[in-house]
Enzyme design. Structure first.
Site, short mmCIF file in Angstrom:
data_model
loop_
_atom_site.label_atom_id
_atom_site.label_comp_id
_atom_site.label_asym_id
_atom_site.label_seq_id
_atom_site.Cartn_x
_atom_site.Cartn_y
_atom_site.Cartn_z
N ASN A 46 43.71 50.95 15.06
CA ASN A 46 43.40 49.58 15.50
C ASN A 46 43.89 48.54 14.48
O ASN A 46 43.53 47.37 14.57
CB ASN A 46 41.89 49.40 15.68
CG ASN A 46 41.33 50.35 16.71
OD1 ASN A 46 41.92 50.53 17.77
ND2 ASN A 46 40.20 50.96 16.41
N HIS A 132 31.53 48.23 24.90
CA HIS A 132 31.49 49.14 23.76
C HIS A 132 30.06 49.64 23.49
O HIS A 132 29.09 48.92 23.72
CB HIS A 132 31.99 48.36 22.55
CG HIS A 132 32.24 49.18 21.33
ND1 HIS A 132 31.34 49.23 20.29
CD2 HIS A 132 33.28 49.97 20.98
CE1 HIS A 132 31.84 50.01 19.33
NE2 HIS A 132 33.01 50.46 19.73
N GLU A 179 33.25 41.97 26.63
CA GLU A 179 34.31 41.94 25.63
C GLU A 179 35.41 41.05 26.17
O GLU A 179 35.46 40.80 27.38
CB GLU A 179 34.84 43.37 25.40
CG GLU A 179 33.81 44.24 24.72
CD GLU A 179 34.17 45.71 24.67
OE1 GLU A 179 35.36 46.06 24.68
OE2 GLU A 179 33.24 46.51 24.60
N SER A 183 37.96 47.91 24.94
CA SER A 183 38.48 48.80 23.90
C SER A 183 39.15 50.06 24.45
O SER A 183 40.03 50.61 23.81
CB SER A 183 37.37 49.18 22.93
OG SER A 183 36.30 49.79 23.62
N ASP A 208 32.58 39.70 22.80
CA ASP A 208 33.04 40.51 21.67
C ASP A 208 34.57 40.54 21.69
O ASP A 208 35.17 41.09 22.61
CB ASP A 208 32.44 41.92 21.81
CG ASP A 208 32.81 42.84 20.65
OD1 ASP A 208 33.65 42.46 19.82
OD2 ASP A 208 32.25 43.96 20.60
N HIS A 211 39.03 43.50 19.81
CA HIS A 211 40.43 43.90 19.99
C HIS A 211 41.35 42.73 20.33
O HIS A 211 42.54 42.93 20.56
CB HIS A 211 40.54 44.98 21.07
CG HIS A 211 39.87 46.24 20.68
ND1 HIS A 211 40.47 47.19 19.90
CD2 HIS A 211 38.62 46.71 20.93
CE1 HIS A 211 39.63 48.19 19.70
NE2 HIS A 211 38.50 47.92 20.31
N LYS A 242 39.60 45.68 12.43
CA LYS A 242 40.77 46.00 13.27
C LYS A 242 41.97 45.18 12.80
O LYS A 242 42.48 45.47 11.73
CB LYS A 242 40.38 45.84 14.73
CG LYS A 242 39.45 47.03 15.07
CD LYS A 242 38.73 46.99 16.35
CE LYS A 242 37.89 48.27 16.45
NZ LYS A 242 36.65 48.11 17.16
C1 LIG Z 1 35.27 48.59 17.01
C2 LIG Z 1 34.37 47.82 17.87
C3 LIG Z 1 33.12 47.39 17.42
C4 LIG Z 1 32.55 47.85 16.10
O1 LIG Z 1 33.18 47.27 15.02
P1 LIG Z 1 33.14 48.03 13.61
O2 LIG Z 1 33.47 46.99 12.63
O3 LIG Z 1 34.17 49.11 13.70
O4 LIG Z 1 31.77 48.58 13.44
C5 LIG Z 1 32.38 46.57 18.24
N1 LIG Z 1 32.82 46.21 19.46
C6 LIG Z 1 34.00 46.63 19.94
C7 LIG Z 1 34.45 46.18 21.29
C8 LIG Z 1 34.80 47.45 19.17
O5 LIG Z 1 35.96 47.89 19.64
#
Ligand SMILES: *Cc1c(COP(=O)(O)O)cnc(C)c1O
Length: 393
Positions: A46, A132, A179, A183, A208, A211, A242
Site C-alpha cells: 500500500n 474495513h 470509505e 480497500s 475513511d 486508500h 499507506k
Molecule cells: C489500512 C486501513 C486502516 C487501518 O490503518 P492502519 O494505519 O494500517 O492501522 C483503516 N481503514 C482502512 C480502509 C484501511 O485500509
C-alpha cells in the site's frame, strides 16, 4: 486448551483459510527478498508513492531521531505531546482542509477512538457492507444500533435513513460510515450523493480515506477534497501508513470533534504517544506528498494502473487497487502460488476479508514499479490464468 487451538487451526487449513506470516529479508523498491533466498516483484504493498524507503524520508527520520530520540515515554495526555505531534496535526488539518486533526498510533486505533468517543448506545450507525474491519470493530465496540447497507447502494442507504428517522426520537444521532476508496475492491463511494442524503436526513458522516490519500485529488488530498465535499463531511479518517509511507492514523474535523476525542477516545488516552520522530517524519512526508515529488509519482502511478487494467481487461481503475475476481478460495490460492513461481508476490484475498465465493487476487500498483515490470506481470497473469483454465476443464 492447546489441542483446541490445534483443532481450530486444522479446521482453517481444511477450508483453505489458514494464514501465516512471512518474513521479508529485504525490500528494495518493488523487489522483496524472502528467507529462501528468492526475490519477488511486490504487487501487494500500500506504499503507493514509494515513500516508505525513500532516501528523502530516511534522512528526515534520521535527523528527527537525532533530535527527539526514539520513544515518547508517555501517553499524549500525560507528558507525551511534543512539538512534532502538534506540527503534524496542524499539517494534517491544513492538508485535509479541516479545522483540526488528531493523530493515533494507527488507523485501526483511530477507528477504535471513534467507536468510544463519537458513537454510543444511543447512536444509529449505517455502514457500507464492504467497510474495513477497523470500522466494523469500532461500530460494534460502541454498542450503537448497527445496520449494514449493500455496497455503494444509495437506495438501501436512503431506506435505512428513513427507517432510523421513523423509528428513533428526532434527537437520535444517525451516522453514515463509509470509505472513499474501498480497500479490497478499489472502487469509490458515490460520496456526493451520500452527502446529499445525509443532509436530507440530518445525519452525520465518517469517511475513511485510507486508500485515497496521496492517490486521489489535487495534492493527493483524497476524494472528499476532489469532489469539493470537505466541509460537508463531519469526520475525516485516514492513515499515515499507506501513501504517506510512515505509520499512524488520524481523525480530522472540527475543534469540538478533536476536543471530544482527546477526552473520550480510549485508544488515544490509554496508549503511549507515537514517537515524536515518527510524527516529524510524517510531516515531511506529507509535504512531499503534496508537492512536485507527489505529483510526479501520482502521474506515474495512474499511468501504470491504467496500463495494468487495460492489459488484464479489468474496469478502468478508480484507485491503485486492482482486484481480479477468482471465486473459490482454493482457486485464488493456486493462482497466487503460480504467480509466485513466476516471480510475483500478490496476495489471494479470502473470506473473511471478502465474502465467501468472492476470493480474488488483489494487485496494488505503486510508483516504484516500471512499465516493463507491469507489462511482464500482465503477461504472467494471462499465462497462469489460461493454465488454470485448461487444468480445470
Ligand atoms: C489500512 C486501513 C486502516 C487501518 O490503518 P492502519 O494505519 O494500517 O492501522 C483503516 N481503514 C482502512 C480502509 C484501511 O485500509
Amino acid at each position: 486448551m492447546e489441542s483446541d487451538w490445534q483443532q481450530e487451526l486444522t479446521r482453517l487449513e481444511g477450508l483453505h483459510l489458514r494464514r501465516s506470516l512471512q518474513t521479508l529479508t529485504s525490500c528494495k523498491g518493488p523487489i522483496i527478498g524472502l528467507e529462501n533466498g528468492r526475490s519477488l516483484i511486490n504487487v501487494a504493498s500500500n506504499d503507493y508513492l514509494d515513500f516508505a524507503q525513500d532516501p528523502l524520508l530516511r534522512e528526515a527520520a534520521q535527523q528527527a531521531v537525532g533530535e527527539h530520540g526514539v520513544g515518547s515515554g508517555s501517553s499524549r495526555l500525560i507528558c507525551g505531546t511534543t512539538g512534532p505531534h502538534v506540527a503534524l496535526e496542524e499539517a494534517l488539518a491544513a492538508f485535509k482542509g479541516t479545522e483540526t486533526a488528531l493523530t493515533f498510533s494507527s488507523g485501526y486505533a483511530a477507528a477504535m477512538g471513534l467507536g468510544t468517543a463519537i458513537l454510543d448506545k444511543g447512536t444509529v450507525v449505517l455502514l457500507d457492507k464492504l467497510c474495513h474491519a477497523s470500522l466494523i470493530d469500532a461500530c460494534r465496540l460502541s454498542g450503537a444500533t448497527l445496520r449494514v447497507f449493500r455496497h455503494n447502494d444509495l437506495e438501501k442507504l436512503e431506506a435505512l435513513l428513513a427507517w432510523a428517522r421513523r423509528k428513533f426520537p428526532p434527537s437520535t444521532e444517525v451516522v453514515i460510515v463509509t470509505e472513499s476508496v474501498f480497500s479490497m475492491d478499489g472502487d469509490c463511494a458515490p460520496l456526493a450523493e451520500m452527502v446529499a442524503l445525509k443532509e436530507r436526513y440530518s445525519a452525520r458522516m465518517v469517511v475513511d480515506e485510507a486508500h485515497a490519500i496521496g492517490v486521489l485529488g489535487e495534492g493527493g488530498r483524497g476524494l472528499a477534497s476532489k469532489l469539493g465535499l470537505t466541509d460537508r463531511i463531519e469526520i475525516h479518517m485516514g492513515t499515515m501508513s499507506k501513501a504517506i509511507g510512515v505509520s499512524g492514523g488520524y481523525l480530522a474535523g472540527s475543534t469540538a470533534l478533536r476536543d471530544l476525542l482527546v477526552n473520550k477516545a480510549r485508544s488515544f488516552i490509554y496508549s503511549t504517544a507515537p514517537p515524536p520522530a515518527l510524527a516529524a517524519t510524517a510531516t515531511v512526508a506529507l509535504e512531499h506528498l503534496q508537492g512536485p515529488v507527489g505529483d510526479n509519482r501520482r502521474a506515474r502511478l495512474w499511468a501504470l494502473a491504467e496500463a495494468m487494467a487495460a492489459g488484464l481487461d479489468l474496469p478502468v481503475p478508480q484507485s491503485a487497487i486492482l482486484p481480479m475476481l477468482v471465486g473459490e478460495a482454493s482457486a485464488a490460492l493456486a493462482l497466487a502460488a503460480q504467480l509466485r513461481e513466476e516471480g510475483y508476490f500478490v496476495p489471494a484475498i479470502r473470506y473473511p476479508t471478502v465474502a465467501r465465493g468472492q476470493a480474488r487476487l488483489r494487485f496494488t500498483v505503486t510508483a516504484a514499479h516500471s512499465h516493463t515490470q507491469i507489462d511482464e506481470l500482465v503477461s504472467a497473469v494471462l499465462r497462469c490464468r489460461q493454465l488454470a483454465h485448461e487444468e480445470s476443464s
